[in-house]
Enzyme design. Structure first.
Site, PDB file in Angstrom:
ATOM      1  N   GLU A   1       0.864  -1.170   0.000  1.00 27.30           N
ATOM      2  CA  GLU A   1       0.000   0.000   0.000  1.00 27.30           C
ATOM      3  C   GLU A   1       0.909   1.231   0.000  1.00 27.30           C
ATOM      4  OE1 GLU A   1      -2.649   0.489   3.356  1.00 27.30           O
ATOM      5  OE2 GLU A   1      -3.396   2.370   2.505  1.00 27.30           O
TER       6      GLU A   1
ATOM      7  N   ARG B   1       6.199 -12.925   8.912  1.00 25.82           N
ATOM      8  CA  ARG B   1       6.724 -11.587   8.684  1.00 25.82           C
ATOM      9  C   ARG B   1       8.008 -11.388   9.478  1.00 25.82           C
ATOM     10  NH1 ARG B   1       2.807  -7.733   8.273  1.00 25.82           N
ATOM     11  NH2 ARG B   1       3.793  -5.805   8.846  1.00 25.82           N
TER      12      ARG B   1
ATOM     13  N   LYS C   1       4.821   0.954   8.983  1.00 22.03           N
ATOM     14  CA  LYS C   1       4.879   2.247   8.308  1.00 22.03           C
ATOM     15  C   LYS C   1       4.230   3.335   9.156  1.00 22.03           C
ATOM     16  CE  LYS C   1       3.360   0.229   4.596  1.00 22.03           C
ATOM     17  NZ  LYS C   1       2.639   0.023   3.343  1.00 22.03           N
TER      18      LYS C   1
END
Ligand code: ATP
Ligand code: MG
Length: 749
Positions: free
Chosen positions: A31, A258, A268
């Site tokens: 994104e 992850r 982020k």
């Protein structure tokens, strides 16, 4: 490349063999709401790496379905990161927003099939109707709307006739599904917001679960690889593609763990906070774990890829030691870069028996580096050495220059100290030395014994340069936020002295400064008038030493290579736990995932919960601190009890201690088994929330920093963080950050 195959490649090979897929097509789907970080590097490495290994291709897709947070500058940073890491997406750059019309048509198709409906419950009702893990939800009365009604309402949603949140489009699946994600998931929501690509064309936006599978299908993706927290979304992914009766071949979703790194924040959102709060100088600050930050600091793409390869693709979420990443860059540069000399903190040495000047030929590379090249080192009677390479009263074991101990100047002669010159305050300003003419490096016949060789520069020809010495941004192993920032993460040395060839020869842009570490010509601020070098990494892991000194207990070693293995699907019990954790308890999916999959941790957690009802705080301590201890010992060997853990959490919850101090308390508990209340009392760690105690400290800091106050008042509001940080520091972390924040803001108004 690792020799053993990871589980994803095993799946890909099986699918190629069975004909389930003809061509391997993957995608990296970020994104564009922030700069990519080292976690994304892992995803890039996996997706582009697999496509390359099996002669397929990988798309770069911007998953831009959330108009309020996205921006073109992030798109550019993502493209740049992929290319810098050495991967080529060619023409395969796509945007989910380009598929909005198509996705809308698919929604219409589902409505016409009776498989989607417009719901008009409030947000709160939606949540309530979802039910609990062990208790089915109930369907909204609006689910009974006819196809015509739904089509009409959905079109009017699209035309902007309704406000945000007034209606949603939902899939009609099963309100009693064990997987709560399948309880009539949302497909579209109304959002009146400007999109950076589609402008004001749309005021309804598809949800991740609807947009992602359809984007994958549209692009002909064969393997849709994502991180573990999407495990439970896989059912919706498949449901949408199947119910729409889309032709084969279809994409399939596979999950991997992850990446998490200690001493680092990675999301982020948190990185954006650092940028906006002015704690760092932008997304590409060399202390940031962003690709842009590593690039500017001087990391090589090879070192990052090598790191991604070493950590492997694993099934369980785990924390990797940041020392391992630092090892990879050190290892890479060691084999590549020239060695030069730079004195960071110079002190003058006058060699009284040397007369004239000469140029010494010195190789750039030591013999074990397979590269050639050399430069001329000017030498004369005035040189500079590092001030801590001389000691007048050295401790035992000091091997460098002293009044009684000669030292070799690297590539040059042996010198000995004859006299120490001091200013009126007693500070050493100059060393008078003598050299031995027979001691020249390579043809030494002097017979003088020295214990070490030090770096130096020639005074007349050395160039003044700026050196930015970076250290870890956080001093805490599991940082929470700005209060854990390492105050020494950046020190700027304005007047270091470097040998002239580094500036004039332009042999390379990364160097080893002998005995100091690896450095990089700053790509933004470097000019010939003002050369600027960034410290990439030291020669050794200085943190390993520091922690060892202060902590006798051995630290858990980061595993060099993690076991590769297939992501095991959660068992029914684990799934139920996961749902309970994310639903009822409100844990984030990462924490819930770790807990649900680990029997020891979840039972420990359950026990603490029976003592204190604070699910989120307890989960965090169990998943981080307790889990860390359990890596080194059996549960029966733990020094602390569940009761003490609950007690500690309670002290944070009721603000008796700050979260900062809570970590200190935990460290003591883990070592001694003492009660947290006792520790806090003994050490006087109670949080200071009383404004009358905090205000005088704020006043003092304001008085000490008139420049920053002026800058703040002139509009640099980022400095708020500076003042808050100073107050917290002054109180040794005991001040209540919330109260400090409010008081400082008030004071500076
Ligand atoms: P963040 O929480 O940092 O915003 P995200 O998962 O929301 O991360 P996206 O931009 O949606 O970020 O992610 C793009 C891809 O990168 C996804 O496939 C995601 O799974 C992967 N990814 C993100 N963070 C990590 C990580 N720490 N380790 C491995 N892959 C990651
Ligand atoms: Mg995100």
């Amino acid at each position: 490349m690792s020799e053993s195959k990871d589980f994803l490649r095993t799946i890909v090979e099986k699918d190629l063999e069975s004909g389930k897929c003809k061509e391997v097509v993957t995608r990296f789907p970020p994104e564009p709401n922030g700069f990519p970080h080292i976690g994304h590097a892992k995803s890039i490495f996996i997706n582009f790496g697999i496509a390359r290994d099996y002669n397929g291709h990988c798309n770069l897709r911007m998953d831009d379905t959330n108009p309020t947070k996205e921006d073109t500058k992030y798109v550019e940073a993502l493209e740049d990161a992929v290319q810098w890491l050495g991967f080529d997406f060619g023409d395969n750059l796509y945007f989910t927003s380009d598929y909005f019309p198509k996705i809308y048509d698919y929604a219409i198709k589902l409505i016409k099939m009776g498989k989607a409906y417009v719901d008009s419950l409030t947000e709160e009702e939606l949540r309530e109707y979802r039910g609990m893990v062990k208790e089915a939800g109930k369907r909204s009365k609006y689910a009974e709307r006819t196809v015509e009604e739904n089509l009409n309402l959905f079109e009017r949603m699209k035309n902007g006739e309704f406000k945000d949140g007034e209606h949603v489009l939902r899939a009609k699946i099963d309100m009693g599904a064990a997987n709560m994600k399948m309880r009539d998931p949302l497909l579209y929501r109304i959002k009146h917001a400007h999109h950076f690509r589609t402008g004001d064309d749309w005021c309804i936006y598809p949800m991740y679960d609807f947009a992602h599978c359809l984007s994958d299908y549209t692009e002909g993706i064969s393997h849709s690889i994502c991180t573990l927290e999407f495990e439970n979304n896989r059912d919706i992914y498949n449901w949408v593609l199947e119910e729409l009766e889309l032709e084969l071949p279809r994409p399939y979703q596979h999950e991997f763990a992850r990446l998490g790194i200690n001493y680092t924040v990675m999301s982020k959102r948190k990185l954006l906070e650092l940028v906006e709060g002015g704690q760092v100088n932008g997304w590409d600050d060399p202390r940031m774990p962003t690709i842009a930050g590593y690039k500017r600091r001087g990391y090589t793409p090879e070192s990052i890829l090598n790191f991604c390869d070493q950590i492997g693709i694993a099934k369980a979420n785990s924390m990797v030691d940041v020392a391992q990443l630092e090892f990879c860059i050190r290892d890479d540069l060691n084999k590549k870069v020239p060695r030069v000399m730079c004195v960071l903190d110079p002190i003058k040495v006058t060699i009284q028996n040397y007369d004239g000047n000469e140029e010494i030929d010195a190789p750039y590379y030591p013999h074990d580096v397979p590269k050639e090249g050399s430069r001329k080192l000017p030498f004369s009677s005035e040189i500079y050495i590092e001030s801590d390479d001389f000691m007048e009263n050295p401790p035992k074991g000091y091997f460098r220059l002293t009044p009684d101990q000669p030292v070799r100047l690297k590539h040059a002669y042996i010198i000995s100290c004859k006299e120490v010159v001091k200013d009126t305050n007693g500070n050493i300003t100059e060393i008078i030395a003598e050299y031995s003419p027979e001691s020249k490096s390579g043809s030494d016949t002097s017979g003088i014994q020295v214990k070490s060789a030090i770096h130096w520069v020639d005074a007349a020809s050395a160039k003044a340069v700026e050196v930015r010495v970076y250290d870890r941004l956080f001093k805490d192993e599991t940082p929470e936020g700005i209060e854990d920032i390492n105050p020494d993460s950046l020190s700027v040395i304005k007047d270091a002295l470097i040998e002239p060839a580094v500036i004039t020869d332009k042999h390379d842009d990364r160097f080893q400064f002998e005995r100091q570490g690896y450095f990089y010509t700053d790509p933004v601020d470097y000019t010939d008038e003002k050369p600027v070098f960034n410290k990439i990494v030291g020669l050794k892991d200085s943190w390993a030493k520091k922690t060892k000194a202060s902590e006798p207990k051995p630290k858990p070693q980061a595993k060099k290579v993690q076991v590769d293995g297939e992501v095991v699907a959660m068992s029914e019990v684990q799934k139920a736990l996961f749902e309970k954790y994310t639903g009822e308890f409100g844990l984030n999916s990462e924490v819930a995932n770790i807990l649900a999959r680990d029997e020891h941790l979840s039972s420990f957690y359950k026990e603490t919960l029976s003592i204190l009802n604070s699910p989120v705080s307890l989960a965090n301590i169990v998943v981080n601190e307790v889990a860390r201890e359990l890596k080194q010992m059996q549960e029966s060997e733990l020094k602390f009890t569940t009761k003490q853990i609950a007690e500690r959490v309670k002290m944070v919850d009721d603000e008796t201690i700050s979260s900062k101090i809570a970590k200190v308390v935990f460290e003591v508990m883990a070592k001694s088994g003492e009660d947290p209340t006792q520790i806090v009392e003994d050490k006087g760690l109670v949080q200071i929330s009383d404004p009358s105690k905090i205000l005088p400290i704020i006043d003092e800091i304001i008085a000490k920093n008139p420049d920053n106050v002026a800058k703040f008042k002139a509009g640099n509001t980022k400095l708020l963080g500076f003042f808050v940080g100073q107050v917290l520091k002054t109180t040794g972390g005991k001040a209540n950050p919330k109260v400090v924040n409010e008081l400082v803001a008030e004071k500076l108004k």
